[in-house]
Design a protein around this motif. Structure first.
Motif, PDB file in Angstrom:
ATOM      1  N   ASN A 249       0.869  -1.012  -0.008  1.00 35.28           N
ATOM      2  CA  ASN A 249       0.027  -0.094   0.081  1.00 35.28           C
ATOM      3  C   ASN A 249       1.011   1.244   0.015  1.00 35.28           C
ATOM      4  N   PHE A 250       0.079   2.347  -0.174  1.00 32.93           N
ATOM      5  CA  PHE A 250       1.001   3.513  -0.335  1.00 32.93           C
ATOM      6  C   PHE A 250       1.907   3.728   0.843  1.00 32.93           C
ATOM      7  N   PHE A 251       1.708   3.819   1.842  1.00 37.65           N
ATOM      8  CA  PHE A 251       2.796   4.119   3.028  1.00 37.65           C
ATOM      9  C   PHE A 251       3.636   2.947   3.451  1.00 37.65           C
ATOM     10  N   ALA A 252       3.238   1.572   3.033  1.00 36.89           N
ATOM     11  CA  ALA A 252       3.910   0.711   3.273  1.00 36.89           C
ATOM     12  C   ALA A 252       5.162   0.765   2.118  1.00 36.89           C
ATOM     13  N   SER A 253       4.835   1.237   0.700  1.00 38.78           N
ATOM     14  CA  SER A 253       5.792   1.371  -0.032  1.00 38.78           C
ATOM     15  C   SER A 253       6.652   2.264   0.220  1.00 38.78           C
ATOM     16  N   LEU A 254       6.128   3.594   0.484  1.00 35.48           N
ATOM     17  CA  LEU A 254       7.006   4.595   1.039  1.00 35.48           C
ATOM     18  C   LEU A 254       8.113   4.296   2.019  1.00 35.48           C
ATOM     19  N   ASN A 255       7.733   3.402   3.001  1.00 34.94           N
ATOM     20  CA  ASN A 255       8.351   2.968   4.201  1.00 34.94           C
ATOM     21  C   ASN A 255       9.331   2.017   3.521  1.00 34.94           C
ATOM     22  N   SER A 256       9.087   1.169   2.653  1.00 32.48           N
ATOM     23  CA  SER A 256       9.997   0.162   2.131  1.00 32.48           C
ATOM     24  C   SER A 256      11.293   0.913   1.387  1.00 32.48           C
ATOM     25  N   ALA A 257      10.930   2.213   0.838  1.00 30.37           N
ATOM     26  CA  ALA A 257      11.877   2.972   0.096  1.00 30.37           C
ATOM     27  C   ALA A 257      12.759   3.671   1.149  1.00 30.37           C
ATOM     28  N   VAL A 258      12.467   4.094   1.963  1.00 31.50           N
ATOM     29  CA  VAL A 258      13.071   5.212   2.922  1.00 31.50           C
ATOM     30  C   VAL A 258      13.304   4.727   4.175  1.00 31.50           C
TER      31      VAL A 258
END
Ligand SMILES: Nc1ncnc2c1ncn2[C@@H]1O[C@H](COP(=O)(O)OP(=O)(O)OP(=O)(O)O)[C@@H](O)[C@H]1O
Ligand SMILES: [Mg+2]
Lengths: 251, 482
Positions: free
Chosen positions: B179-188
């Motif tokens: 999901n949007f926030f999990a993907s962001l987290n995975s990136a940073v």
């Protein structure tokens, strides 16, 4: 003097329910208040305990000489006013022991007394439970939740015993009690009677007054005390009903 | 307005006692996000290239996604380029991490928060990993745990010292596309906790991570990965606080749990991020993805959460019940006071045969708070003989707040059972008066009644934290009824 009520008028949302009550209770006395449904008995009890929805429009109430109406409900409790509710309230998830200990300790704290720890409280609670012949298991149960009607009433008297008030107000504590329980509750109340405290007992039945012998019986009708007398008055009411008094009052 | 309603309104005047800021030298990456920032974070952490690549894949995927707007929460558009994605307190020296090396200011911060990190002072039986902004600053009791083969360390260390484990499990429960926030987290993601409990080992102490956001204009993106191998058991707790700031800050964490055959994981959260002030200014956006996989037979994952903080909470700790006979549990208390918004719940996905799940959710709304329970129970065709029990209770304090429930139930076989119970109650003036009459002040009465309402959930917390959570509930509702 424990309680002096003078010309008390109180109501709710503009409707007057108490229409000028005068009542004086001395230390060591038990006063019974009788009267038909809807005459204002619970309202009087509620006003004395500080229920917020009632508005006092006139009159004054002194509790041991102090203005009772200025105090918050918890201050009144701390000062020694106890109300045994006609309909005790359930508090899910809060056990009776914790509830009552919180109350007792708040009261003790406000009086500058030391708080009781769980163990000391348990000792006190056990002793008082015996008074109303309740099982210790009730301490662990959620306050009033799933209690039978009679158990709720006994539980009120148990709490009264623990808090040891100066003025105990019993609102129809006898309703819903079986014959044995009535005796037990009455014996409990009697054992709390002392020269320095007093009780106001609201009841519909003379039965209770055979056990808790009142010094004075008052008849409350449509927000006024229309007759006061000795314990015989209760017997007379039981035999005759309220008709004669009602007629006399309307004349 | 009657007196009781008025007093209930006053209840919104709460105090947040963790709102101080610690003065430390921080290494902060300038705001903004692109591939070079991700490479920089990865480089700062001396990561292997597979991880850098994984982050970049996540980032590229994230750019194709949009913020979810289905939760029942409202917030202004977040400018993801205005956030700094990495903040770390500067280390005094290089070398192996030990407590002596941690900035005394930071140690003092944790002390002030009631989390002493010096082992001799620590609560007996609790090991702590302290995460300050983006990095783990200290982990206690590591040696003692390692004697049992238990790995408990910061995520960054795990990447260096246990790369195989990390590589095997990272993203295996919450893929970077989730999901949007999990993907962001995975990136940073910057740091977080890692824990591995080997076969048959019962972890002898509570493990806990304490998250603290300190720096301004940063987001916190930590990642927790917890693996209980066959027959192992572990109880884990996380706590969170942040300074009071007028701007909103983003916290987008990911937690992945893996329970192999017969393993048991108990994961408890006491979330007390800064909720913002009474008018709704400031506060943390808590957008978190938590999921556990019961991979093995008869494994069990139990989530317990007490969510009292954050301006917005958006999280659904979930269980994927793959192993036959596995068990998932979710016990939740969520408070929404003042202008707080909470949209929280769980997903129970039954895949294995004879799997069971229990959901107990207690939502408390006060002030102008909006509290939503959102839950999905899915029993797939193969999950024969499975059961779910859901109990979802809401309590309202005052008449400006709201409680909402969105239960989704999908049962795809005939031999399974789902039970759902729901209730909404108003904190009764009768209850408060009854307490008052026994000498209890209104404030204490509210705390007592609310704690009673949440009892089944609080009972799931480890003892020390249950007491803490009870106090927190009282504090977070202070002044709601007066
Ligand atoms: N909260 C309230 N809202 C509206 N009316 C009320 C409220 N409380 C009391 N009253 C009214 O005031 C009157 C007195 O009620 P109260 O409960 O004092 O009577 P009571 O003498 O205790 O009666 P009972 O013997 O049935 O217990 C009744 O007519 C009742 O309907
Ligand atoms: Mg009545």
């Amino acid at each position: 003097m424990i309680l002096e009520i003078r010309n008390l008028h109180a109501g709710i949302e503009g409707t007057e329910i108490l229409k000028g009550i005068d009542l004086t209770v001395k230390a060591g006395e038990v006063h019974a208040i009788m009267g038909p449904n809807g005459s204002g008995k619970s309202t009087l009890a509620g006003v004395l305990a500080g229920r917020e929805e009632y508005e006092v429009t006139e009159g004054e109430v002194l509790f041991r000489g102090e203005n009772l109406l200025e105090m918050s409900p918890e201050e009144r409790a701390a000062a020694g006013v106890f109300l045994a509710f006609q309909y005790p309230v359930e508090i899910p998830g809060v056990n009776s022991a914790y509830f009552l200990r919180t109350g007792l300790n708040s009261i003790r704290k406000s009086r500058g007394e030391e708080e009781l720890d769980a163990l000391d409280f348990l000792k006190l609670a056990r002793e008082k439970l015996k008074l109303v012949q309740m099982d210790e298991a009730f301490l662990k149960r959620s306050v009033n939740e799933g209690f039978s009607g009679g158990e709720k009433k006994r539980h009120e008297i148990f709490q009264m015993a623990v808090l040891d008030p100066v003025l105990g107000i019993l609102d129809e504590t006898d309703s819903g009690l079986d014959i044995d329980a009535l005796r037990i509750v009455a014996a409990g109340v009697n054992s709390l009677r002392r020269a320095d405290n007093a009780f106001l007992v609201v009841t519909h039945y003379q039965r209770l007054l055979n056990h808790i012998i009142p010094d004075v019986v008052h008849v409350l009708l449509d927000g006024r005390i229309v007759q006061s007398g000795g314990k015989e008055l209760a017997l007379q009411l039981e035999a005759e009903g309220y008709d004669r008094i009602k007629q006399a009052a309307t004349v | 307005m009657d007196a009781a309603t008025k007093t209930i309104e006053e209840f919104a005047g709460q105090e947040y006692k963790y709102g101080f800021v610690t003065e430390v030298d921080s290494d902060v990456v300038p705001p903004g996000l692109d591939e070079s920032v991700i490479r920089l974070i990865s480089e700062k952490k001396e990561e292997p290239s597979w991880l850098t690549q994984w982050r970049l894949r996540a980032y590229r995927h994230w750019r194709t996604m949009a913020e979810p707007r289905w939760p029942k929460v409202h917030f202004p558009k977040i400018d993801y380029q205005a956030i700094s994605y990495y903040a770390a307190p500067k280390k005094k020296s290089e070398g192996p991490k030990s407590l002596e090396e941690v900035d005394p200011e930071i140690l003092a911060t944790y002390e002030k928060l009631g989390i002493p990190l010096k082992e001799q002072e620590v609560l007996a039986g609790v090991a702590v990993d302290a995460v300050f902004d983006s990095v783990s600053v200290a982990t206690t009791f590591r040696e003692k745990l390692s004697e049992l083969g238990i790995i408990f360390c910061s995520f960054s260390e795990a990447v260096k010292e246990h790369p195989d484990l990390v590589r095997e499990y990272l993203g295996s429960v919450v893929p970077y596309t989730d999901n949007f926030f999990a993907s962001l987290n995975s990136a940073v993601f910057s740091d977080g906790s890692f824990c591995y409990v080997p076969k048959g080992v019962q972890c002898p102490m509570e493990l806990s991570t304490y998250f603290r956001i300190n720096a301004a204009n940063t987001g916190q993106f930590e990642r927790t990965l917890l693996i209980a191998d066959e027959g192992a058991s572990v109880s884990y707790l996380e706590g969170c606080t942040a300074p009071m700031r007028d701007e909103n800050q983003l916290h987008a964490a990911v937690v992945e749990l893996v329970a192999l055959a017969g393993a048991k994981i108990k994961y408890s959260t006491v979330q007390n991020w800064y909720p913002g002030d009474a008018s709704g200014r400031g506060g943390i956006y808590n957008f978190v993805t938590k999921r556990g996989a019961c991979r093995g037979e008869a494994s069990k994952i139990s989530w317990t959460q007490v969510e009292t903080g954050s301006a917005i909470t958006w999280k659904y700790p979930s269980c994927i019940l793959q192993g036959d006979g596995s068990i998932g549990e979710f016990y939740s208390v969520a408070v929404a006071n003042s202008r707080q918004q909470a949209d929280t719940g769980t997903k129970m996905i039954h895949i294995g045969k004879g799997t069971r799940s229990t959901i107990v959710s207690k939502g408390i709304s006060a002030g102008y708070g909006q509290n939503s329970y959102r839950g999905l129970v899915r029993i797939t065709p193969k999950a024969t003989g499975s059961r779910n029990f859901t109990q979802c209770d809401s309590m309202l304090l005052g008449d400006k707040c709201g409680a909402h429930t969105f239960p989704y139930i999908e049962v795809q076989n005939d031999s399974s059972q789902v039970e759902h119970e729901a209730s909404t109650s108003k904190i009764g003036e009768d209850q408060i008066f009854y307490c008052n009459q026994r000498g209890i002040s209104t404030e204490d009465a509210v705390s007592l009644i609310v704690n009673g309402f949440c009892k089944e959930v609080l009972a799931e917390l480890p003892m020390e934290f249950a007491v803490e959570a009870q106090k927190l509930l009282g504090i977070s509702l202070e002044g709601s009824v007066g």
